[in-house]
Design a protein around this motif. Structure first.
Motif, PDB file in Angstrom:
ATOM      1  N   ASN A  72      15.831  -6.417  -1.247  1.00 45.47           N
ATOM      2  CA  ASN A  72      15.812  -4.967  -1.454  1.00 45.47           C
ATOM      3  C   ASN A  72      14.745  -4.565  -2.470  1.00 45.47           C
ATOM      4  O   ASN A  72      14.053  -3.549  -2.294  1.00 45.47           O
ATOM      5  CB  ASN A  72      17.194  -4.500  -1.921  1.00 45.47           C
ATOM      6  N   GLU A  73      14.595  -5.382  -3.538  1.00 51.11           N
ATOM      7  CA  GLU A  73      13.563  -5.084  -4.533  1.00 51.11           C
ATOM      8  C   GLU A  73      12.160  -5.177  -3.931  1.00 51.11           C
ATOM      9  O   GLU A  73      11.297  -4.327  -4.177  1.00 51.11           O
ATOM     10  CB  GLU A  73      13.689  -6.052  -5.717  1.00 51.11           C
ATOM     11  N   ASN A  74      11.944  -6.228  -3.099  1.00 50.00           N
ATOM     12  CA  ASN A  74      10.629  -6.369  -2.469  1.00 50.00           C
ATOM     13  C   ASN A  74      10.339  -5.206  -1.531  1.00 50.00           C
ATOM     14  O   ASN A  74       9.217  -4.685  -1.482  1.00 50.00           O
ATOM     15  CB  ASN A  74      10.563  -7.698  -1.706  1.00 50.00           C
ATOM     16  N   LYS A  75      11.369  -4.797  -0.776  1.00 45.46           N
ATOM     17  CA  LYS A  75      11.178  -3.671   0.139  1.00 45.46           C
ATOM     18  C   LYS A  75      10.864  -2.392  -0.622  1.00 45.46           C
ATOM     19  O   LYS A  75       9.993  -1.607  -0.226  1.00 45.46           O
ATOM     20  CB  LYS A  75      12.430  -3.483   0.993  1.00 45.46           C
ATOM     21  N   SER A  76      11.583  -2.177  -1.729  1.00 42.66           N
ATOM     22  CA  SER A  76      11.333  -0.964  -2.513  1.00 42.66           C
ATOM     23  C   SER A  76       9.930  -0.981  -3.106  1.00 42.66           C
ATOM     24  O   SER A  76       9.233   0.047  -3.119  1.00 42.66           O
ATOM     25  CB  SER A  76      12.380  -0.844  -3.628  1.00 42.66           C
ATOM     26  N   LEU A  77       9.477  -2.151  -3.593  1.00 42.24           N
ATOM     27  CA  LEU A  77       8.123  -2.240  -4.143  1.00 42.24           C
ATOM     28  C   LEU A  77       7.067  -1.983  -3.071  1.00 42.24           C
ATOM     29  O   LEU A  77       6.064  -1.283  -3.314  1.00 42.24           O
ATOM     30  CB  LEU A  77       7.902  -3.624  -4.766  1.00 42.24           C
ATOM     31  N   LYS A  78       7.296  -2.545  -1.880  1.00 43.36           N
ATOM     32  CA  LYS A  78       6.340  -2.316  -0.802  1.00 43.36           C
ATOM     33  C   LYS A  78       6.295  -0.847  -0.411  1.00 43.36           C
ATOM     34  O   LYS A  78       5.225  -0.281  -0.157  1.00 43.36           O
ATOM     35  CB  LYS A  78       6.704  -3.173   0.406  1.00 43.36           C
ATOM     36  N   SER A  79       7.473  -0.225  -0.346  1.00 48.83           N
ATOM     37  CA  SER A  79       7.508   1.196   0.009  1.00 48.83           C
ATOM     38  C   SER A  79       6.788   2.036  -1.046  1.00 48.83           C
ATOM     39  O   SER A  79       6.066   2.993  -0.719  1.00 48.83           O
ATOM     40  CB  SER A  79       8.955   1.652   0.160  1.00 48.83           C
ATOM     41  N   ILE A  80       6.969   1.669  -2.329  1.00 49.05           N
ATOM     42  CA  ILE A  80       6.271   2.414  -3.393  1.00 49.05           C
ATOM     43  C   ILE A  80       4.759   2.238  -3.269  1.00 49.05           C
ATOM     44  O   ILE A  80       3.984   3.199  -3.424  1.00 49.05           O
ATOM     45  CB  ILE A  80       6.775   1.947  -4.774  1.00 49.05           C
ATOM     46  N   GLU A  81       4.307   0.995  -2.987  1.00 49.52           N
ATOM     47  CA  GLU A  81       2.878   0.759  -2.826  1.00 49.52           C
ATOM     48  C   GLU A  81       2.315   1.555  -1.652  1.00 49.52           C
ATOM     49  O   GLU A  81       1.226   2.144  -1.739  1.00 49.52           O
ATOM     50  CB  GLU A  81       2.624  -0.734  -2.621  1.00 49.52           C
ATOM     51  N   ASN A  82       3.064   1.569  -0.540  1.00 51.40           N
ATOM     52  CA  ASN A  82       2.597   2.331   0.618  1.00 51.40           C
ATOM     53  C   ASN A  82       2.504   3.819   0.303  1.00 51.40           C
ATOM     54  O   ASN A  82       1.551   4.503   0.707  1.00 51.40           O
ATOM     55  CB  ASN A  82       3.530   2.094   1.802  1.00 51.40           C
ATOM     56  N   LYS A  83       3.510   4.318  -0.423  1.00 45.19           N
ATOM     57  CA  LYS A  83       3.479   5.736  -0.780  1.00 45.19           C
ATOM     58  C   LYS A  83       2.308   6.052  -1.713  1.00 45.19           C
ATOM     59  O   LYS A  83       1.664   7.113  -1.586  1.00 45.19           O
ATOM     60  CB  LYS A  83       4.800   6.129  -1.437  1.00 45.19           C
ATOM     61  N   MET A  84       2.016   5.156  -2.658  1.00 47.68           N
ATOM     62  CA  MET A  84       0.885   5.372  -3.553  1.00 47.68           C
ATOM     63  C   MET A  84      -0.444   5.368  -2.787  1.00 47.68           C
ATOM     64  O   MET A  84      -1.335   6.194  -3.047  1.00 47.68           O
ATOM     65  CB  MET A  84       0.864   4.288  -4.638  1.00 47.68           C
ATOM     66  N   ASN A  85      -0.562   4.437  -1.824  1.00 44.66           N
ATOM     67  CA  ASN A  85      -1.782   4.404  -1.019  1.00 44.66           C
ATOM     68  C   ASN A  85      -1.936   5.676  -0.195  1.00 44.66           C
ATOM     69  O   ASN A  85      -3.026   6.243  -0.090  1.00 44.66           O
ATOM     70  CB  ASN A  85      -1.769   3.179  -0.110  1.00 44.66           C
ATOM     71  N   ASP A  86      -0.808   6.118   0.404  1.00 42.53           N
ATOM     72  CA  ASP A  86      -0.867   7.359   1.184  1.00 42.53           C
ATOM     73  C   ASP A  86      -1.238   8.548   0.289  1.00 42.53           C
ATOM     74  O   ASP A  86      -2.003   9.434   0.702  1.00 42.53           O
ATOM     75  CB  ASP A  86       0.485   7.614   1.858  1.00 42.53           C
ATOM     76  N   LEU A  87      -0.693   8.557  -0.934  1.00 42.41           N
ATOM     77  CA  LEU A  87      -0.996   9.649  -1.850  1.00 42.41           C
ATOM     78  C   LEU A  87      -2.477   9.663  -2.226  1.00 42.41           C
ATOM     79  O   LEU A  87      -3.113  10.730  -2.261  1.00 42.41           O
ATOM     80  CB  LEU A  87      -0.134   9.514  -3.107  1.00 42.41           C
ATOM     81  N   SER A  88      -3.039   8.484  -2.485  1.00 45.44           N
ATOM     82  CA  SER A  88      -4.462   8.426  -2.831  1.00 45.44           C
ATOM     83  C   SER A  88      -5.338   8.874  -1.663  1.00 45.44           C
ATOM     84  O   SER A  88      -6.330   9.595  -1.846  1.00 45.44           O
ATOM     85  CB  SER A  88      -4.837   7.006  -3.255  1.00 45.44           C
TER      86      SER A  88
END
Length: 355
Positions: free
Chosen positions: A181-197
């Motif tokens: 769950n922690e890995n999934k949450s980190l990946k989702s955060i990274e994807n959201k940051m990339n989308d935001l940039s």
């Protein structure tokens, strides 16, 4: 016609009531049984619920999904069965002790002689076996409410071991699940940051395009100037003895068009494209060195930062220069069309005047 009075009816025979009673008085079945298991050669105290069938002195038991048959030695309460089991074990131990003591003296002497000859073999006897057995029996009496025999005790030990193993497995699974769950949450955060940039870059480009579409004056070029920049801009940019900074234009677009007319000929403007060129295009690019001189003149005249000039050219100056080249190509064609139209009108006027 016969009436009811003429019909004779027989009376119903009434049998006396018989009271049935059991021939023998019912006694409650014993709660526990002391059974000797011939298969395992062991004694066990078993509850009534663990016995499937009873045939005389034979009982059929089921332990761990396995069927066993044994001989019923005693039936009653658990303490009575315990007492009987202690008696049987004590008698068996005394019988074994009597057998060991009943050895003849002659045989004992022979054994002693044999031991002296060998010198390596010796026999140890434990005198405390009876005391240890009594302590074990006393411990067994204290836990009579929880245990129903040797087999039930083994079951409980297995169940406790299995429970501990299952707890460890569950804890390990929980840890793995938490890590996933922690890995999934980190990946989702990274994807959201990339989308935001990416979205921020798109918004920045859109804002710059909107700004370029409007009339851009010198006051709108502040975003391409660096207030912390301590660059000293030169006062002259010369080409063929002419200072290009002295050329006057309404804005940076008009100034760049004036520079294009100074740096390049009409044929070059009509037959060329902006550098750098492309292999698949027929038209050749303009001279690169003179084009660098044009960009340097625009940057110095409007005091633009060198590290921001690429964005300025991409969103503001480049589109204006490409439109200028397209207009130069059309200008010659339009001029020829106007000349032909004037010639046609003059011919028509001359014919009418002659007529």
């Amino acid at each position: 016609m016969a009436t009811t009075a003429d019909i004779a009816r027989d009376k119903r025979v009434q049998n006396p009531r018989k009271i049935f009673s059991p021939s023998e008085t019912s006694q409650p079945s014993p709660s526990n049984y002391l059974i000797y298991m011939s298969d395992t050669m062991s004694y066990s105290i078993v509850g009534r619920s663990s016995i499937k069938k009873i045939h005389g002195k034979k009982a059929t038991l089921i332990f761990n999904k396995k069927m066993f048959t044994g001989e019923i030695l005693f039936a009653g309460t658990f303490p009575r069965c315990q007492v009987e089991l202690n008696k049987i074990q004590q008698t068996s131990q005394s019988y074994e002790n009597n057998e060991t003591v009943s050895i003849n003296e002659e045989d004992q002497n022979d054994i002693d002689d044999y031991n002296k000859k060998q010198g390596d073999i010796f026999i140890e006897t434990d005198d405390d076996n009876d005391e240890e057995d009594e302590e074990l029996f006393n411990r067994f009496d204290e836990s009579e409410d929880d245990l129903l025999g040797n087999e039930s005790f083994g079951k409980k030990r297995k169940s406790t071991c299995s429970n501990s193993i299952t707890k460890d497995c569950r804890q390990a699974k929980r840890k793995k699940q938490e890590n996933l769950n922690e890995n999934k949450s980190l990946k989702s955060i990274e994807n959201k940051m990339n989308d935001l940039s990416k979205n921020m870059l798109k918004m920045n480009n859109a804002i710059r395009q909107i700004a370029s579409s409007t009339r851009t004056g010198s006051h709108n070029l502040d975003c391409y100037r660096d207030p912390n920049n301590q660059e000293i801009f030169p006062s002259t940019v010369e080409y063929n003895g002419q200072n290009l900074l002295e050329i006057v234009g309404k804005d940076f677009g008009d100034y760049a068009r004036q520079l294009m007319r100074v740096l390049y000929t009409n044929d070059e403007l009509q037959s060329s494209i902006l550098p750098p060129g492309r292999r698949h295009l027929v038209r050749k690019p303009l001279d690169f060195d003179r084009f660098v001189r044009l960009n340097e003149s625009v940057r110095v005249k409007y005091r633009l930062a060198s590290h921001m000039y690429d964005d300025f050219f991409k969103y503001h100056l480049g589109p204006k220069l490409s439109d200028f080249l397209v207009e130069e190509r059309r200008r010659e064609a339009n001029k020829n069309a106007r000349k032909q139209a004037k010639l046609a009108l003059s011919l028509m006027v001359n014919e009418q005047s002659t007529n």
